[in-house]
Motif scaffolding. Structure first.
Motif, PDB file in Angstrom:
ATOM      1  N   THR A 263      -8.140   2.195  10.360  1.00  0.00           N
ATOM      2  CA  THR A 263      -7.426   2.284   9.086  1.00  0.00           C
ATOM      3  C   THR A 263      -5.935   2.043   9.322  1.00  0.00           C
ATOM      4  O   THR A 263      -5.320   2.685  10.169  1.00  0.00           O
TER       5      THR A 263
ATOM      6  N   ARG B  13      -8.713   1.121  -1.675  1.00  0.00           N
ATOM      7  CA  ARG B  13      -8.156   2.397  -1.219  1.00  0.00           C
ATOM      8  C   ARG B  13      -7.845   2.385   0.273  1.00  0.00           C
ATOM      9  O   ARG B  13      -7.055   3.200   0.749  1.00  0.00           O
ATOM     10  N   ILE B  14      -8.460   1.462   1.041  1.00  0.00           N
ATOM     11  CA  ILE B  14      -8.230   1.396   2.486  1.00  0.00           C
ATOM     12  C   ILE B  14      -8.017  -0.058   2.912  1.00  0.00           C
ATOM     13  O   ILE B  14      -8.773  -0.946   2.528  1.00  0.00           O
TER      14      ILE B  14
ATOM     15  N   TRP C 188      -7.802  -2.210   6.499  1.00  0.00           N
ATOM     16  CA  TRP C 188      -8.211  -1.959   7.877  1.00  0.00           C
ATOM     17  C   TRP C 188      -8.235  -3.219   8.736  1.00  0.00           C
ATOM     18  O   TRP C 188      -8.267  -4.335   8.242  1.00  0.00           O
TER      19      TRP C 188
ATOM     20  N   ARG D 240       0.517   4.349   1.462  1.00  0.00           N
ATOM     21  CA  ARG D 240       0.720   5.087   2.725  1.00  0.00           C
ATOM     22  C   ARG D 240       0.232   4.261   3.913  1.00  0.00           C
ATOM     23  O   ARG D 240      -0.936   3.882   3.976  1.00  0.00           O
TER      24      ARG D 240
ATOM     25  N   ARG E 252      -3.415   3.075   3.124  1.00  0.00           N
ATOM     26  CA  ARG E 252      -4.227   3.629   2.041  1.00  0.00           C
ATOM     27  C   ARG E 252      -3.582   3.359   0.689  1.00  0.00           C
ATOM     28  O   ARG E 252      -2.373   3.369   0.563  1.00  0.00           O
ATOM     29  N   LYS E 253      -4.419   3.185  -0.304  1.00  0.00           N
ATOM     30  CA  LYS E 253      -4.053   3.133  -1.720  1.00  0.00           C
ATOM     31  C   LYS E 253      -3.161   1.940  -2.085  1.00  0.00           C
ATOM     32  O   LYS E 253      -1.959   1.952  -1.864  1.00  0.00           O
TER      33      LYS E 253
ATOM     34  N   PHE F 279       0.861  -1.185   0.000  1.00  0.00           N
ATOM     35  CA  PHE F 279       0.000   0.000   0.000  1.00  0.00           C
ATOM     36  C   PHE F 279       0.895   1.232   0.000  1.00  0.00           C
ATOM     37  O   PHE F 279       2.023   1.190   0.513  1.00  0.00           O
TER      38      PHE F 279
END
Length: 192
Positions: free
Chosen positions: A134, A94-95, A97, A38, A137-138, A36
């Motif tokens: 979370t 995009r996430i 978790w 970030r 991200r991405k 990912f």
């Protein structure tokens, strides 16, 4: 409450430092297998109850007062982080978790915080509440994301990681910092 221009605010359940550290250790291993873009700073781990966006001082004060009032008699309760998941397109989420088991106390607490924010005049997301922390991200993998990638060794001893939900916090976002969430106000739950 000090406030920067274009700052965003949200109410969340704070995770204890010990829980953040355990998740951080686990994510250091997972990040080697899951590309990912970030990864969230471990100090920023939380469970969002109501995202406010940018907010004038008086509305924040009103929401804070209403929340303090509505959760005054709420007691601390255990939560169990027990699963991993993603939001967004299955091939390019995009996430990433960690999620908690369904919990009536958490649902009730969220409803009180959410309702207080609405009463203070905030327009909030209407999507169903999916309690999560979370982690990243991405998606940045060379190929599509595969659900099987989440079947990595679990960080959860006995199938889950338990912690005590003991505080609701109003956070302010600082996009130019890391960690980027600053605690603006704390609403402690009653110890058993």
């Amino acid at each position: 409450m000090s406030k920067q221009m274009n700052a965003h605010f949200f109410f969340a359940v704070k995770l204890p430092d010990e829980t953040k550290e355990k998740l951080k250790e686990y994510m250091e291993c997972v990040s080697l297998k899951l590309p990912f873009t970030r990864w969230v700073h471990h100090e920023d781990y939380h469970i969002t109850l109501a995202f406010l966006g940018s907010a004038p001082e008086e509305k924040l004060q009103k929401a804070s007062g209403l929340i303090a009032d509505s959760i005054r008699n709420e007691k601390t309760f255990p939560l169990y982080i027990s699963r991993l998941g993603v939001f967004g397109k299955q091939e390019t989420p995009r996430i990433f978790w960690c999620g908690t088991q369904q919990d009536k106390h958490l649902q009730d607490l969220r409803l009180k915080v959410y309702s207080a924010c609405q009463e203070a005049g905030f327009k909030l997301e209407t999507r169903p509440f999916k309690p999560h922390i979370t982690m990243a991200r991405k998606w940045a993998g060379t190929g599509p994301f595969q659900q099987s990638l989440l079947d990595v060794n679990s960080p959860f001893k006995d199938g889950h990681l338990e912690f005590e939900a003991s505080e609701v916090v109003l956070y302010q976002t600082h996009l130019d910092k890391s960690p980027k969430y600053e605690s603006i106000a704390i609403f402690p739950l009653l110890a058993e």
